[in-house]
Design a protein around this motif. Structure first.
Motif, PDB file in Angstrom:
ATOM      1  N   ILE A 130       0.840  -1.209   0.000  1.00  0.00           N
ATOM      2  CA  ILE A 130       0.000   0.000   0.000  1.00  0.00           C
ATOM      3  C   ILE A 130       0.870   1.253   0.000  1.00  0.00           C
ATOM      4  N   LEU A 131       1.898   1.250   0.844  1.00  0.00           N
ATOM      5  CA  LEU A 131       2.796   2.409   0.916  1.00  0.00           C
ATOM      6  C   LEU A 131       3.486   2.664  -0.422  1.00  0.00           C
ATOM      7  N   ALA A 132       3.968   1.602  -1.035  1.00  0.00           N
ATOM      8  CA  ALA A 132       4.671   1.757  -2.318  1.00  0.00           C
ATOM      9  C   ALA A 132       3.766   2.377  -3.368  1.00  0.00           C
ATOM     10  N   ARG A 133       2.521   1.947  -3.392  1.00  0.00           N
ATOM     11  CA  ARG A 133       1.564   2.525  -4.338  1.00  0.00           C
ATOM     12  C   ARG A 133       1.345   4.002  -4.053  1.00  0.00           C
ATOM     13  N   GLY A 134       1.133   4.313  -2.778  1.00  0.00           N
ATOM     14  CA  GLY A 134       0.883   5.706  -2.412  1.00  0.00           C
ATOM     15  C   GLY A 134       2.089   6.588  -2.660  1.00  0.00           C
ATOM     16  N   GLN A 135       3.267   6.058  -2.388  1.00  0.00           N
ATOM     17  CA  GLN A 135       4.487   6.824  -2.632  1.00  0.00           C
ATOM     18  C   GLN A 135       4.735   6.996  -4.125  1.00  0.00           C
ATOM     19  N   GLY A 136       4.414   5.960  -4.892  1.00  0.00           N
ATOM     20  CA  GLY A 136       4.582   6.054  -6.342  1.00  0.00           C
ATOM     21  C   GLY A 136       3.651   7.071  -6.970  1.00  0.00           C
ATOM     22  N   GLU A 137       2.487   7.232  -6.354  1.00  0.00           N
ATOM     23  CA  GLU A 137       1.509   8.205  -6.859  1.00  0.00           C
ATOM     24  C   GLU A 137       1.762   9.595  -6.291  1.00  0.00           C
ATOM     25  N   GLY A 138       2.760   9.721  -5.433  1.00  0.00           N
ATOM     26  CA  GLY A 138       3.061  11.022  -4.843  1.00  0.00           C
ATOM     27  C   GLY A 138       2.097  11.427  -3.747  1.00  0.00           C
ATOM     28  N   VAL A 139       1.345  10.454  -3.222  1.00  0.00           N
ATOM     29  CA  VAL A 139       0.354  10.738  -2.181  1.00  0.00           C
ATOM     30  C   VAL A 139       0.970  10.652  -0.791  1.00  0.00           C
ATOM     31  N   PHE A 140       1.846   9.662  -0.571  1.00  0.00           N
ATOM     32  CA  PHE A 140       2.442   9.430   0.737  1.00  0.00           C
ATOM     33  C   PHE A 140       3.890   9.906   0.775  1.00  0.00           C
ATOM     34  N   ARG A 141       4.303  10.351   1.941  1.00  0.00           N
ATOM     35  CA  ARG A 141       5.695  10.713   2.154  1.00  0.00           C
ATOM     36  C   ARG A 141       6.581   9.493   1.955  1.00  0.00           C
ATOM     37  N   THR A 142       7.828   9.713   1.639  1.00  0.00           N
ATOM     38  CA  THR A 142       8.730   8.600   1.303  1.00  0.00           C
ATOM     39  C   THR A 142       9.713   8.253   2.416  1.00  0.00           C
ATOM     40  N   ASP A 143       9.650   8.983   3.535  1.00  0.00           N
ATOM     41  CA  ASP A 143      10.617   8.735   4.617  1.00  0.00           C
ATOM     42  C   ASP A 143      10.042   7.868   5.731  1.00  0.00           C
ATOM     43  N   VAL A 144       9.040   7.048   5.412  1.00  0.00           N
ATOM     44  CA  VAL A 144       8.466   6.114   6.374  1.00  0.00           C
ATOM     45  C   VAL A 144       8.411   4.730   5.733  1.00  0.00           C
ATOM     46  N   ASP A 145       8.340   3.712   6.566  1.00  0.00           N
ATOM     47  CA  ASP A 145       8.194   2.360   6.022  1.00  0.00           C
ATOM     48  C   ASP A 145       6.995   1.663   6.665  1.00  0.00           C
ATOM     49  N   ALA A 146       6.781   0.409   6.267  1.00  0.00           N
ATOM     50  CA  ALA A 146       5.601  -0.330   6.709  1.00  0.00           C
ATOM     51  C   ALA A 146       5.567  -0.511   8.225  1.00  0.00           C
ATOM     52  N   LEU A 147       6.725  -0.729   8.839  1.00  0.00           N
ATOM     53  CA  LEU A 147       6.747  -0.945  10.283  1.00  0.00           C
ATOM     54  C   LEU A 147       6.425   0.327  11.052  1.00  0.00           C
ATOM     55  N   ASP A 148       6.766   1.498  10.479  1.00  0.00           N
ATOM     56  CA  ASP A 148       6.357   2.761  11.099  1.00  0.00           C
ATOM     57  C   ASP A 148       4.838   2.829  11.192  1.00  0.00           C
ATOM     58  N   VAL A 149       4.177   2.496  10.098  1.00  0.00           N
ATOM     59  CA  VAL A 149       2.720   2.568  10.042  1.00  0.00           C
ATOM     60  C   VAL A 149       2.096   1.511  10.946  1.00  0.00           C
ATOM     61  N   HIS A 150       2.644   0.315  10.899  1.00  0.00           N
ATOM     62  CA  HIS A 150       2.129  -0.766  11.742  1.00  0.00           C
ATOM     63  C   HIS A 150       2.229  -0.395  13.217  1.00  0.00           C
ATOM     64  N   MET A 151       3.339   0.214  13.599  1.00  0.00           N
ATOM     65  CA  MET A 151       3.535   0.614  14.991  1.00  0.00           C
ATOM     66  C   MET A 151       2.500   1.652  15.422  1.00  0.00           C
ATOM     67  N   VAL A 152       2.241   2.627  14.563  1.00  0.00           N
ATOM     68  CA  VAL A 152       1.274   3.676  14.895  1.00  0.00           C
ATOM     69  C   VAL A 152      -0.122   3.078  15.082  1.00  0.00           C
ATOM     70  N   ILE A 153      -0.543   2.233  14.156  1.00  0.00           N
ATOM     71  CA  ILE A 153      -1.874   1.634  14.224  1.00  0.00           C
ATOM     72  C   ILE A 153      -2.000   0.723  15.451  1.00  0.00           C
ATOM     73  N   SER A 154      -1.025  -0.155  15.636  1.00  0.00           N
ATOM     74  CA  SER A 154      -1.074  -1.106  16.741  1.00  0.00           C
ATOM     75  C   SER A 154      -1.022  -0.394  18.094  1.00  0.00           C
ATOM     76  N   SER A 155      -0.194   0.640  18.193  1.00  0.00           N
ATOM     77  CA  SER A 155      -0.057   1.365  19.461  1.00  0.00           C
ATOM     78  C   SER A 155      -1.379   1.985  19.883  1.00  0.00           C
ATOM     79  N   TYR A 156      -2.048   2.611  18.958  1.00  0.00           N
ATOM     80  CA  TYR A 156      -3.325   3.260  19.256  1.00  0.00           C
ATOM     81  C   TYR A 156      -4.352   2.221  19.712  1.00  0.00           C
ATOM     82  N   CYS A 157      -4.480   1.151  18.941  1.00  0.00           N
ATOM     83  CA  CYS A 157      -5.496   0.134  19.238  1.00  0.00           C
ATOM     84  C   CYS A 157      -5.183  -0.606  20.531  1.00  0.00           C
ATOM     85  N   PHE A 158      -3.915  -0.859  20.782  1.00  0.00           N
ATOM     86  CA  PHE A 158      -3.500  -1.559  21.992  1.00  0.00           C
ATOM     87  C   PHE A 158      -3.725  -0.680  23.226  1.00  0.00           C
ATOM     88  N   PHE A 159      -3.292   0.564  23.149  1.00  0.00           N
ATOM     89  CA  PHE A 159      -3.421   1.485  24.281  1.00  0.00           C
ATOM     90  C   PHE A 159      -4.875   1.660  24.682  1.00  0.00           C
TER      91      PHE A 159
END
Length: 216
Positions: A147-176
């Motif tokens: 998903i990130l690669a598609r968004g980055q390729g389309e110029g929609v998403f920033r390029t200085d993040v990776d999948a684990l950054d996103v996974h951490m943000v989502i999991s942290s919120y839901c876990f907390f």
């Protein structure tokens, strides 16, 4: 009088599968409520109307049963993530969908939160030695990576993040939201699981992740 050897009756296999399912269901609650050290195999046997010997026949020992519980718990969330039709969604909508799926899963499986907390207290002792669990992080990272690669390729998403950054943000919120619900309520007077605020909190998670990814 002769006869061909008959195959094992399907009913026997169904009964075996049902017994293992019941054991895992009860064991999940037992380990989630009492932790690894506090959980008792005798109690799991009592609640499932089976024997400790039968449990060890299926799972070898207490550690084997605990690992099976962890594996099943992680496989559940990975299966839900894998069911998301990311090809039919825009990168932004796909990220929102993954976030929503995680939010819903954690809310519906509070035992998962307690199991993960227990394993972290044990410093990942059992998850490190499980071949199944060692591979379960890859599907989540790979899906988000696509998903990130598609968004980055389309110029929609920033390029200085990776999948684990996103996974951490989502999991942290839901876990907390679930692991800290009681202390948060005691300190601030807000129940994070209040049904009237559920839609707001689920939407906020999606907004936060998308805002982070689109801050170009």
């Amino acid at each position: 009088m002769t006869s061909d050897a008959a195959p094992a009756p399907p009913k026997r296999r169904r009964n075996s599968d049902l017994t293992k399912h019941d054991i895992l269901e009860v064991a999940t609650s037992e380990f989630a409520d009492k932790g690894y050290a506090g959980a008792r195999v005798d109690e799991i046997a009592r609640q499932t109307h089976t024997t400790k010997r039968m449990i060890y026949y299926y799972f070898a020992d207490k550690e084997g049963l605990y690992k099976a519980v962890l594996e099943r718990s992680y496989l559940t969330i990975r299966a839900l993530e894998g069911d998301v039709d990311i090809e039919g969604l825009s990168p932004i909508d796909a990220i929102r969908e993954i976030a929503g799926v995680t939010f819903d899963h954690h809310e519906q499986h509070p035992d998962f939160i307690r199991l993960v907390a227990t394993e972290n207290m044990l410093r990942g002792e059992h998850i490190k030695t499980s071949d199944v669990l060692g591979r379960l992080g890859n599907p989540a990272a790979e899906l988000l990576g696509i998903i990130l690669a598609r968004g980055q390729g389309e110029g929609v998403f920033r390029t200085d993040v990776d999948a684990l950054d996103v996974h951490m943000v989502i999991s942290s919120y839901c876990f907390f939201r679930l692991s800290n619900r009681y202390t948060f309520d005691a300190l601030f007077g807000r129940d994070l699981t209040d049904p009237s605020a559920r839609d707001h909190m689920r939407r906020m998670l999606g907004d936060l992740v998308i805002a982070f990814l689109t801050d170009l």
